[in-house]
Design a protein around this motif. Structure first.
Motif, short mmCIF file in Angstrom:
data_model
loop_
_atom_site.label_atom_id
_atom_site.label_comp_id
_atom_site.label_asym_id
_atom_site.label_seq_id
_atom_site.Cartn_x
_atom_site.Cartn_y
_atom_site.Cartn_z
N LEU A 149 0.85 -1.19 0.00
CA LEU A 149 0.00 0.00 0.00
C LEU A 149 0.89 1.24 0.00
O LEU A 149 1.76 1.41 0.87
CB LEU A 149 -0.91 0.01 1.23
CG LEU A 149 -1.83 1.23 1.39
CD1 LEU A 149 -2.79 1.34 0.20
CD2 LEU A 149 -2.62 1.14 2.69
N VAL A 150 0.69 2.12 -0.99
CA VAL A 150 1.49 3.34 -1.13
C VAL A 150 0.59 4.55 -0.87
O VAL A 150 -0.37 4.80 -1.60
CB VAL A 150 2.12 3.44 -2.53
CG1 VAL A 150 3.01 4.67 -2.63
CG2 VAL A 150 2.92 2.18 -2.84
N LEU A 151 0.91 5.30 0.18
CA LEU A 151 0.13 6.48 0.58
C LEU A 151 1.00 7.72 0.62
O LEU A 151 0.70 8.69 1.32
CB LEU A 151 -0.50 6.24 1.95
CG LEU A 151 -1.42 5.02 2.07
CD1 LEU A 151 -1.77 4.75 3.53
CD2 LEU A 151 -2.69 5.21 1.25
N ASN A 152 2.09 7.73 -0.12
CA ASN A 152 3.05 8.84 -0.06
C ASN A 152 2.42 10.19 -0.41
O ASN A 152 1.63 10.29 -1.35
CB ASN A 152 4.22 8.57 -1.02
CG ASN A 152 5.05 7.39 -0.60
OD1 ASN A 152 5.08 7.04 0.58
ND2 ASN A 152 5.72 6.75 -1.56
N PHE A 153 2.82 11.21 0.36
CA PHE A 153 2.43 12.60 0.11
C PHE A 153 0.92 12.80 0.06
O PHE A 153 0.40 13.58 -0.74
CB PHE A 153 3.11 13.12 -1.16
CG PHE A 153 4.61 13.08 -1.08
CD1 PHE A 153 5.30 14.02 -0.34
CD2 PHE A 153 5.32 12.06 -1.68
CE1 PHE A 153 6.68 13.96 -0.23
CE2 PHE A 153 6.70 11.99 -1.58
CZ PHE A 153 7.39 12.95 -0.84
N THR A 154 0.22 12.05 0.89
CA THR A 154 -1.19 12.33 1.14
C THR A 154 -1.28 13.12 2.44
O THR A 154 -0.27 13.31 3.13
CB THR A 154 -1.98 11.01 1.27
OG1 THR A 154 -1.38 10.21 2.28
CG2 THR A 154 -1.97 10.22 -0.04
N ASP A 155 -2.46 13.58 2.80
CA ASP A 155 -2.62 14.41 4.00
C ASP A 155 -2.98 13.58 5.24
O ASP A 155 -3.53 14.12 6.21
CB ASP A 155 -3.71 15.47 3.76
CG ASP A 155 -3.34 16.41 2.60
OD1 ASP A 155 -2.13 16.67 2.44
OD2 ASP A 155 -4.24 16.85 1.88
N LEU A 156 -2.69 12.32 5.21
CA LEU A 156 -3.11 11.43 6.28
C LEU A 156 -2.31 11.62 7.56
O LEU A 156 -1.11 11.91 7.53
CB LEU A 156 -2.97 9.97 5.81
CG LEU A 156 -3.89 9.56 4.65
CD1 LEU A 156 -3.49 8.20 4.12
CD2 LEU A 156 -5.35 9.56 5.09
#
Length: 706
Positions: A386-393
């Motif tokens: 799972l890739v969530l890079n550079f999201t606002d999470l």
């Protein structure tokens, strides 16, 4: 028999005379379309003279084994028939050569063929046996060389000798550039036979990267970060029966996997130095490259016990913002990537429910996802990467991930997660790799996580290294460089915590320049570029990037063209392009970009603008246009401006003629503009006519009214 022989001799004389005339006036000869099929029969007919010359050689060797009278009859027949088929094949080859551009290899092949034709014609009249044999054997040797060079034209210069060469086995590692390891071998195998230094079909040479970047008659091969507008892939995706489809029908075609690899490489910037080691595991390009590594090293593919997804479902879910790639033909596992922050919709995720069991990899980098998105993500029971890079999470948004018990890789670079992430990590038993670049987690906290989770590899970039990386340049978030005087322009950076400095006078920015905090207004009168640079602790500063902003001017209420400006598969709709306020960059290629409209002598630019019942007072009209990479002279011949109160009653305001001169593109640039100063007018209608030089094409970018 004598009558047939005499007719053959007369025909040979006629054909050789025609051959001499064509060679003398070759530069002035143009083959009509109805004669071109005859030239293309050259590869078929040339087998006859080759076979008969070989038979003549064999016959001469075994002459003493044959009755004298029988030998003379057979030899005479073969000589006449060989001479006839040889000159016929030579004429056809000459017709074929006149269709395309000449190369050194083609020239050599042509003149060897012509020489053989006259040598064999000479055999018809040579009576002395020794001279006959000498000429015959010279012709036979010529056939060998002509065949070798002919094969070089159709299959590459080393086609015949290639099996005899022992190639060095190049070791490919994760640090080998992807272009060198995987992309170029595909292009060499499927494209090089027609596009090499000796046979430049379409004036395109694909033997080296530098030559590929020059492009051909139809423009550059690809546009970095934009596979959809790249000419190479547009040609590949055409129906195989289409005349522009590449490779041509009958040639070995690119496989779907090869197309996906080239597409992903172009969308990743078409960087010839990019290696797999620089990519994250769940990157689409990394996944495709991994499959190639796997096939080379014969690593056993993971076995999954879930069923294959329905192919129709997969095809229905694919769109420009969402890619779905199957692990392999033998594996049901799917890799999904979703793109486009501005275009993202929650259903881009939820629509995937029909294939949720098959998804093992999901890339959501840079997307505006929130905690609600994890209601769906947590349902992906077989998700491994799972890739969530550079999201606002933030850390608390990720808690539902504990349901993804098969998760092995989690990429959180550039997010707002903190050290509380350890609560989630301890609930993911198979997790073995976590990316935490540029997060709020400190160096000390990372060390604590490493101690707490010894089986997890934490990737933190180069924070603990003395080596520094260069930042990427700031982005123009407001996108358009064509603006109104009171518009604001906004800059930003993908990496958090970056400091942006800028200048508005065209000078190079540094640490003492103006600090960017909020959107700024630009003084459009100065025509000075805004230059920006990015700084961040422990990073090298970015390159300086400049943006020149242009005044939109007055916008017409209605705008129409006599000709839409579409005379190729690779240009934009000029009706929209000319007033879309999207200025094409200096390096955008006119024939591979939707930012340009194309016009020619038969279909010139003829645009009418209507400014309503309260028209502004115009003082000038500006036409912005570009030059094709291979254009060397000024493409614009004439521009006229007409004005009036109705479309049917217009008066000429100004006419400007352009000199057909050679352009120094290094000094003058490839993007050009002509400013037409007109007598001050507040007419309702304006008509602009721009005609290109003879045989030139005009690539128009924008039309401004001031």
């Amino acid at each position: 028999m004598r009558r047939v022989e005499q007719i053959t001799l007369n025909t040979l004389l006629l054909f050789h005379g025609l051959l001499i005339m064509l060679l003398i006036f070759e530069s002035r000869v143009s083959i009509p379309y109805w004669l071109q099929p005859l030239g293309r029969m050259h590869p078929l007919i040339l087998h006859f003279p080759i076979a008969f010359i070989v038979l003549l050689v064999i016959l001469s060797v075994f002459k003493n084994q044959i009755d004298s009278n029988t030998f003379k009859k057979i030899n005479r027949f073969l000589v006449l028939f060989t001479a006839f088929t040889t000159v016929l094949a030579t004429l056809m080859g000459l017709f074929l050569s006149l269709e395309g551009d000449s190369t050194s290899l083609l020239t050599l092949h042509k003149w060897i063929g012509v020489t053989i034709s006259f040598l064999v014609y000479g055999l018809v009249y040579i009576k002395k046996e020794n001279v006959f044999k000498a000429v015959l054997y010279i012709g036979f040797i010529g056939v060998i060389f002509a065949g070798h060079y002919g094969a070089g034209l159709t299959h590459g210069t080393n086609f015949i000798t290639e099996p005899l060469k022992k190639e060095d086995v190049v070791e490919i590692t994760e640090d080998t550039p992807i272009f060198q390891a995987f992309v170029k071998p595909i292009l060499d195998a499927k494209c090089l036979s027609c596009h090499n230094s000796e046979k430049k079909k379409g004036d395109l040479d694909m033997s080296t990267l530098d030559k590929m970047m020059l492009g051909g008659k139809e423009g550059v091969l690809w546009i970095a970060d934009n596979s959809e507008e790249s000419a190479l892939l547009k040609r590949v995706h055409l129906p195989i029966s289409h005349k522009e489809h590449m490779p041509p029908k009958g040639k070995k075609q690119l496989t779907q996997e090869e197309i996906e690899l080239i597409t992903a490489w172009i969308d990743r910037g078409a960087n010839d130095e990019l290696a797999r080691s620089q990519l994250e595991e769940s990157d689409t390009l990394a996944t495709l490259v991994a499959k190639r590594f796997s096939s080379r090293s014969q690593i056993e593919e993971p076995v999954y016990n879930f069923e294959f997804a329905n192919k129709k479902d997969i095809d229905a879910l694919k769109n420009p913002y969402r890619t779905i790639i199957q692990n392999s033909a033998q594996s049901p596992a799917l890799h999904v990537s979703i793109y486009g922050r501005q275009t993202f919709k929650p259903e881009f995720l939820t629509d995937l429910s029909v294939i949720e069991k098959q998804i093992i990899s999901l890339n959501l980098s840079f997307l505006p996802i929130d905690r609600s998105s994890f209601k769906f993500i947590s349902s992906l029971s077989n998700l491994e990467d799972l890739v969530l890079n550079f999201t606002d999470l933030k850390t608390e948004d990720l808690q539902d991930l504990k349901l993804c018990t098969q998760l092995k890789t989690l990429a959180l670079s550039g997010t707002q997660v903190d050290s509380n992430i350890h609560n989630l990590l301890q609930q993911l038993p198979k997790l073995n790799r976590v990316f935490l670049w540029n997060t709020a987690i400190s160096k000390e906290e990372v060390e604590q996580l490493k101690t707490q989770f010894p089986n997890i590899r934490f990737e933190t970039g180069f924070q603990n290294s003395e080596e520094k990386l260069e930042l990427t340049a700031p982005l123009l978030l407001s996108k358009n460089t064509v603006i109104h005087k009171d518009d604001f322009v906004e800059f930003g950076h993908k990496m958090p915590g970056v400091e942006i400095r800028y200048t508005i006078d065209g000078t190079k920015p540094d640490t003492t320049s103006i600090l960017y905090k909020t959107p700024i207004q630009i003084d459009l009168e100065t025509q000075k570029p805004v230059r920006v640079i990015a700084y961040k602790d422990n990073w090298l500063p970015s390159e300086v990037k400049g943006y020149t902003f242009v005044d939109k001017g007055y916008e017409p209420e209605q705008f129409e063209l006599v000709y839409p400006g579409i005379y190729s598969d690779f240009v934009g709709d000029a009706t929209a392009v000319l007033i879309d306020h999207n200025k094409a960059g200096a390096y955008s290629h006119a024939k591979t970009s939707s930012f340009w409209g194309t016009f020619n002598g038969k279909h010139p630019l003829e645009a009418t603008a209507y400014f309503g019942n309260n028209p502004p007072e115009l003082k000038s009209i500006v036409l912005s246009y570009g030059m094709h990479q291979r254009q060397k002279k000024e493409p614009l011949a004439l521009i006229e401006v007409w004005a009036g109160e109705s479309k049917e009653d217009l008066s000429l305001l100004k006419r400007v003629s352009m000199t057909y001169r050679k352009i120094d593109k290094k000094k003058e640039g490839r993007t050009r503009k002509v400013v037409i100063e007109v007598p001050e007018s507040n007419a309702k209608y304006y008509k602009v006519i721009a005609k290109p030089q003879k045989k030139e094409k005009l690539y128009v970018d924008q039309l401004f009214f001031y």
